[in-house]
Write an enzyme that holds these catalytic residues in place. Structure first.
Site, PDB file in Angstrom:
ATOM      1  N   ASP A  67     -14.222-140.039  66.700  1.00  0.00           N
ATOM      2  CA  ASP A  67     -14.310-141.436  67.113  1.00  0.00           C
ATOM      3  C   ASP A  67     -15.466-142.160  66.427  1.00  0.00           C
ATOM      4  OD1 ASP A  67     -12.102-141.257  68.709  1.00  0.00           O
ATOM      5  OD2 ASP A  67     -13.198-141.080  70.602  1.00  0.00           O
ATOM      6  N   ALA A 183     -15.883-144.694  77.032  1.00  0.00           N
ATOM      7  CA  ALA A 183     -17.036-144.146  76.321  1.00  0.00           C
ATOM      8  C   ALA A 183     -18.256-144.125  77.252  1.00  0.00           C
ATOM      9  CB  ALA A 183     -17.285-144.955  75.046  1.00  0.00           C
ATOM     10  N   SER A 185     -19.725-146.359  79.021  1.00  0.00           N
ATOM     11  CA  SER A 185     -19.519-147.045  80.298  1.00  0.00           C
ATOM     12  C   SER A 185     -18.931-146.107  81.349  1.00  0.00           C
ATOM     13  CB  SER A 185     -18.603-148.258  80.098  1.00  0.00           C
ATOM     14  OG  SER A 185     -18.328-148.901  81.317  1.00  0.00           O
TER      15      SER A 185
END
Length: 286
Positions: A67, A183, A185
């Site tokens: 990612d 992610a 958060s």
């Protein structure tokens, strides 16, 4: 003939096994692979220049890595309006849609126009010191204001459309797109939302207050986060986990939806909830 740019994180594909497989698949199915020049060494910072090199000569970009590689590539590719596909050579791979064993089928689908595009919102951030704009950036996942390595509580006053929401004392705040909801958060206790939603998430990091909770607002809102005047240390603003800026007492950030979007290619039939279940709920650490 579709021209497909290829960006590889050579730390994750050291022998270029999967890169070569991708190039062979592109040529086999009637496309043309566009690769950047390579001088024999590799650092993640090289990806920025590589993307610029190929983007003027391709119709889309495929990146191989995790990612982080996808974010690094997309943060430049979006400027050219090019759609992107990620091949997962990492561990989690929420943004990278294709697994290593699916490369040939994915390329075949793309070159036969069997794919869909998802437009994902981005955020723009503007950092002000002494009332003057000193830096701006865009985020695909999130913008994080944190105390960094300083063992002090960070007091952040958060406004939405100039209305005070809360003064958050704690380790910081994550402002995330729907794409970034899975992610940092999420780790900070924020909700998961569908990635194509028109929302912005605001998630406190380790808040030192019982009533503090993450909140969701429309992506039409403008967010302002101010560091308390009394904070004399250096905190950090991090964009997509890749770019860092210092911030201190009296500084503030303005955050809103960007005018541009990131175009993500989807070739798999798996919906978001299937991916969520396999990547989060049923994840097995390697």
């Amino acid at each position: 003939m579709k021209k497909i740019g290829v960006i590889t994180n050579r730390e994750k594909d050291k022998g270029l096994k999967y890169t070569n497989q991708l190039v062979e698949s592109i040529e086999k199915h009637g496309g043309q692979a566009v690769l950047p020049t390579y001088d024999g060494s590799f650092q993640m910072d090289d990806i920025d220049n590589q993307v610029v090199e190929i983007c003027n000569n391709c119709d889309m970009v495929i990146c191989l890595g995790g990612d982080g590689t996808f974010l690094r590539t997309a943060r430049t590719a979006y400027l050219y309006g090019l759609p992107m596909l990620g091949i997962n050579l990492g561990s989690l791979g929420f943004l990278t849609d294709v697994e290593k064993g699916e490369i040939d089928k994915a390329v075949e689908n793309i070159l036969n126009n069997r794919f869909c595009l998802e437009d994902r919102i981005m955020l723009t951030s503007k950092l002000y010191k002494d009332g003057k704009l000193i830096a701006r950036d865009v985020a695909i996942n999130d913008i994080v204001i944190s105390r960094g390595g300083i063992p002090r509580i960070l007091h952040l006053s958060t406004y939405i459309d100039n209305n005070l929401v809360e003064m958050f004392p704690g380790d910081g705040i994550v402002v995330a797109t729907p794409t970034g909801s899975t992610a940092y958060s999420l780790s900070a206790g924020g909700p998961i939302v569908e990635p194509t939603s028109g929302l912005i998430l605001i998630t406190p990091i380790c808040p030192h207050i019982l009533s503090s909770r993450a909140l969701i607002t429309s992506d039409m809102r403008k967010i302002k986060i101010c560091v308390s005047q009394g904070f004399e240390h250096k905190a950090t603003v991090t964009v997509d986990g890749q770019k860092n800026l210092e911030i201190t007492g009296g500084d503030y950030l303005e955050i809103e939806k960007a005018n541009s979007t990131v175009k993500i290619i989807r070739v798999n039939s798996k919906n978001f909830f299937t991916v969520l279940r396999s990547k989060i709920y049923e994840r097995k650490e390697e």
